[in-house]
Write a protein that holds these residues in place. Structure first.
Motif, PDB file in Angstrom:
ATOM      1  N   ASP A 337       0.841  -1.190   0.000  1.00 39.89           N
ATOM      2  CA  ASP A 337       0.000   0.000   0.000  1.00 39.89           C
ATOM      3  C   ASP A 337       0.878   1.242   0.000  1.00 39.89           C
ATOM      4  N   GLY A 338       0.524   2.260  -0.782  1.00 44.02           N
ATOM      5  CA  GLY A 338       1.248   3.525  -0.780  1.00 44.02           C
ATOM      6  C   GLY A 338       2.233   3.637  -1.924  1.00 44.02           C
ATOM      7  N   VAL A 339       3.062   4.693  -1.851  1.00 42.28           N
ATOM      8  CA  VAL A 339       4.035   4.996  -2.906  1.00 42.28           C
ATOM      9  C   VAL A 339       5.210   4.038  -2.807  1.00 42.28           C
ATOM     10  N   LYS A 340       5.703   3.603  -3.971  1.00 45.39           N
ATOM     11  CA  LYS A 340       6.896   2.755  -3.990  1.00 45.39           C
ATOM     12  C   LYS A 340       7.806   3.194  -5.120  1.00 45.39           C
ATOM     13  N   SER A 341       9.083   2.960  -4.938  1.00 47.35           N
ATOM     14  CA  SER A 341      10.053   3.277  -5.977  1.00 47.35           C
ATOM     15  C   SER A 341       9.975   2.243  -7.092  1.00 47.35           C
ATOM     16  N   PRO A 342      10.358   2.627  -8.310  1.00 49.02           N
ATOM     17  CA  PRO A 342      10.417   1.642  -9.398  1.00 49.02           C
ATOM     18  C   PRO A 342      11.434   0.555  -9.069  1.00 49.02           C
ATOM     19  N   GLY A 343      11.126  -0.667  -9.506  1.00 52.67           N
ATOM     20  CA  GLY A 343      12.057  -1.781  -9.326  1.00 52.67           C
ATOM     21  C   GLY A 343      11.830  -2.603  -8.085  1.00 52.67           C
ATOM     22  N   VAL A 344      10.724  -2.369  -7.365  1.00 51.92           N
ATOM     23  CA  VAL A 344      10.451  -3.155  -6.169  1.00 51.92           C
ATOM     24  C   VAL A 344      10.055  -4.576  -6.582  1.00 51.92           C
ATOM     25  N   VAL A 345      10.674  -5.578  -5.972  1.00 50.93           N
ATOM     26  CA  VAL A 345      10.376  -6.986  -6.226  1.00 50.93           C
ATOM     27  C   VAL A 345       9.670  -7.551  -5.003  1.00 50.93           C
ATOM     28  N   MET A 346       8.521  -8.206  -5.254  1.00 47.98           N
ATOM     29  CA  MET A 346       7.795  -8.866  -4.170  1.00 47.98           C
ATOM     30  C   MET A 346       7.992 -10.369  -4.281  1.00 47.98           C
ATOM     31  N   GLN A 347       8.151 -11.013  -3.129  1.00 49.31           N
ATOM     32  CA  GLN A 347       8.358 -12.461  -3.087  1.00 49.31           C
ATOM     33  C   GLN A 347       7.582 -13.065  -1.924  1.00 49.31           C
ATOM     34  N   ILE A 348       7.227 -14.349  -2.122  1.00 47.00           N
ATOM     35  CA  ILE A 348       6.717 -15.164  -1.014  1.00 47.00           C
ATOM     36  C   ILE A 348       7.683 -16.318  -0.854  1.00 47.00           C
ATOM     37  N   LYS A 349       8.208 -16.490   0.360  1.00 40.93           N
ATOM     38  CA  LYS A 349       9.186 -17.529   0.638  1.00 40.93           C
ATOM     39  C   LYS A 349       8.776 -18.321   1.871  1.00 40.93           C
ATOM     40  N   ASP A 350       9.280 -19.546   1.944  1.00 44.27           N
ATOM     41  CA  ASP A 350       9.298 -20.249   3.223  1.00 44.27           C
ATOM     42  C   ASP A 350      10.769 -20.464   3.570  1.00 44.27           C
ATOM     43  N   LYS A 351      11.045 -21.276   4.542  1.00 46.65           N
ATOM     44  CA  LYS A 351      12.430 -21.399   4.997  1.00 46.65           C
ATOM     45  C   LYS A 351      13.323 -22.111   3.986  1.00 46.65           C
ATOM     46  N   ASN A 352      12.727 -22.745   3.001  1.00 41.35           N
ATOM     47  CA  ASN A 352      13.513 -23.531   2.059  1.00 41.35           C
ATOM     48  C   ASN A 352      13.695 -22.880   0.701  1.00 41.35           C
ATOM     49  N   GLN A 353      12.707 -22.129   0.226  1.00 50.81           N
ATOM     50  CA  GLN A 353      12.763 -21.686  -1.159  1.00 50.81           C
ATOM     51  C   GLN A 353      11.851 -20.492  -1.396  1.00 50.81           C
ATOM     52  N   THR A 354      12.050 -19.902  -2.595  1.00 49.27           N
ATOM     53  CA  THR A 354      11.163 -18.843  -3.060  1.00 49.27           C
ATOM     54  C   THR A 354       9.977 -19.499  -3.760  1.00 49.27           C
ATOM     55  N   LEU A 355       8.785 -19.166  -3.309  1.00 48.08           N
ATOM     56  CA  LEU A 355       7.573 -19.803  -3.816  1.00 48.08           C
ATOM     57  C   LEU A 355       6.904 -18.979  -4.907  1.00 48.08           C
ATOM     58  N   ALA A 356       7.033 -17.638  -4.842  1.00 53.44           N
ATOM     59  CA  ALA A 356       6.428 -16.769  -5.849  1.00 53.44           C
ATOM     60  C   ALA A 356       7.213 -15.475  -5.884  1.00 53.44           C
TER      61      ALA A 356
END
Length: 545
Positions: A337-356
């Motif tokens: 939510d709100g203003v963000k700079s260009p190039g922000v990467v969002m991820q969902i991880k658990d303790k083992n790997q990047t899921l999304a």
């Protein structure tokens, strides 16, 4: 003379006569015509009286100055020059003695005292650098009689005269002295002194300038600017600008600006170090210029940095605690939510790997079908941004709770337990499940207290029925308890005693027989030895032939 006139040509005679008359006239002017003072020294615009005396009369005056008769006598005459307003003046007194003209001139020195003496030097001078120190003497005459001296702390640095200046008119004079200051020259006084020396006929006129103090400054190094290279929008950052080795440090003047706006400063001085500190508010994203300028006297030094202001909101889970039943499909959702700079990467991880993962997106999700092992699983919602080569990260966690029915395993509840009679044991039987199940074990409808230490008796043996249950189901298992105990065997004891008796008897008989046989043999040998002396002797240990 007559002879000469007869011999010489008439024209040549006239020239010789005229030359002789001139010599006579010169001698007569000195002897018969006097002027006082011969070298008058007069301030421009003032009056002076000139006296001419001679035994010849009348006494006359030739001059362009205005004059009035100041007195007369039989052999003298005084002339009052009411205003000497010319710079080059030489009044002529003359008489006719015996038809020979005689004259004398008064060579006036017309002067004007210096109107001003001004010292011109930089207010502050950098240590080790050469500057011109100028002394200006304004409207003075005659300049040939002028001496200009520059003093430092009472000691002369430079003295200059102008004997070769021939013009009588007043003028302005500038004397220049190149000076290099050091730190120890601080507060040394500098003065300029002008002396118009008209002696012996006139006065010595002196005029000093106002005294000025030397103010050396040392500024050997550029300022040091301390600030983050990046900062987050809406926050504050502290910046510091410092100069070291400066003198005088308390006079250093700072100017700090950010994004074109001047900042409010807090100044601190310690010995030869001065610093300025400011609090910067960061209202907008982008690259902004931070500039520090320090001035000390004529020296000004600047340093600048580029500060990147970024926006990276913290990711927000749609639900930070997901509670589901096993084998249910659930979405882990994160958003910004709100203003963000260009190039922000969002991820969902658990303790083992990047899921999304997704770039420049405001929402991301991951779908999972739950199993028992997912209970307590933690997911991280991560927002990342590269700022000046450094990774900035913010995250939030999502916890997953999975509900499932109990399961009793051999590990948590063994099928057989073997105990010894008289030992202290505790019956352990547990089950896996969420929520944690209730476990109860019974034998013949009697509840056995699980996990309680007790002394084992034969009566504990048997088969126990254990049941685990929670809101989502149940599981059951039978556990057999075996109790080992000791029982006395009479027959085995009797046989053991009988066997021991037989062994003892056999040992006794054998010993008796061995003893008897050995003693009888020794007795017979002794008897034989007694019947044969030689044998007896050999038996006693020796024989001789």
């Amino acid at each position: 003379m007559v002879l000469l006139s007869r011999i010489m040509h008439p024209c040549l005679f006239f020239l010789v006569a005229w030359s002789a008359a001139g010599v006579v006239k010169g001698a007569a002017a000195e002897d018969f015509l006097h002027i006082h003072p011969e070298k008058p020294v007069v301030e421009y615009g003032t009056s002076v009286v000139l006296n001419c005396s001679s035994s010849c009369a009348p006494i006359n005056l030739e001059t362009s100055l205005k004059w009035a008769e100041a007195g007369t006598g039989s052999t003298w005459k005084s002339f009052n020059f009411t205003e000497v307003d010319q710079w080059s003046v030489a009044p002529l007194c003359y008489v006719n003695c015996e038809r020979t003209p005689l004259d004398r001139r008064a060579n006036f020195t017309v002067y004007r005292a210096p109107e001003r003496v001004e010292l011109d030097l930089p207010q502050k001078m950098e240590v080790g650098k050469e500057y011109n120190l100028n002394c200006h003497v304004v409207d003075v005459a005659p300049i040939r009689n002028l001496t200009v001296t520059i003093f430092k702390g009472g000691k002369p640095l430079l003295e200059k005269t102008f004997e070769n200046h021939t013009k009588p008119q007043p003028g302005n004079i500038t004397v220049t002295y190149p000076i290099t200051v050091e730190q120890q020259d601080h507060n040394e006084s500098i003065t300029c002194h002008a002396a118009l020396d008209l002696r012996p006929e006139g006065p010595l006129l002196e005029k000093p300038s106002a005294s000025q103090l030397l103010e050396p400054v040392a500024f050997p190094m550029d300022p040091l600017l301390e600030s983050p290279l990046s900062a987050e929008i809406g926050t504050q950052m502290t910046v510091t600008c410092e100069v070291t080795g400066v003198f005088p440090a308390e006079e250093a003047m700072f100017e700090l600006s950010f994004a074109g706006e001047n900042l409010d400063l807090s100044i601190h001085v310690l010995e030869e170090t001065a610093s300025a500190q400011a609090l910067v508010h960061l209202p907008s994203i982008g690259n902004h210029e931070l500039i520090c300028t320090v001035s000390l006297g004529p020296v000004k030094r600047s340093v600048n940095k580029t500060v990147t202001v970024f926006a990276l909101p913290k990711p927000i889970p749609e639900d930070d605690h997901l509670k589901v039943v096993v084998n249910t499909t659930v979405n882990v959702t994160c958003k910004l939510d709100g203003v963000k700079s260009p190039g922000v990467v969002m991820q969902i991880k658990d303790k083992n790997q990047t899921l999304a993962s997704s770039e420049d997106s405001f929402i991301i999700n991951y779908e999972v079908t739950t199993c028992e092992e997912d209970d307590g699983r933690e997911f991280l919602c991560i927002a990342q941004l590269q700022v000046n080569g450094t990774e900035v990260t913010k995250n939030a966690s999502v916890k997953l709770t999975v509900f499932y029915a109990p399961r009793i395993t051999n590990t948590s509840c063994p099928s057989v337990l073997t105990w010894k009679e008289g030992s202290m044991e505790a019956f352990i039987c547990s089950a896996h499940g969420n929520p944690p199940p209730t476990v109860e074990c019974r034998r013949d409808n009697m509840v056995y207290h699980i996990g309680v230490q007790q002394q084992i008796m034969r009566e504990h043996k048997g088969v126990y029925h254990c049941n685990a249950s929670n809101a989502y189901g149940s599981d059951a298992k039978d556990v057999t308890i075996v109790v080992e105990f000791f029982q006395l065997n009479i027959v085995a004891v009797a046989l053991s005693v009988l066997g021991a008796a037989i062994i003892i008897s056999m040992v006794t008989v054998g010993y008796y027989m061995y003893y008897r046989s050995h003693k009888v043999r020794k007795y017979r040998l002794k008897q034989q030895a007694a019947g044969n002396p030689m044998e007896q002797k050999c038996l006693n240990g020796g024989a001789s032939v």
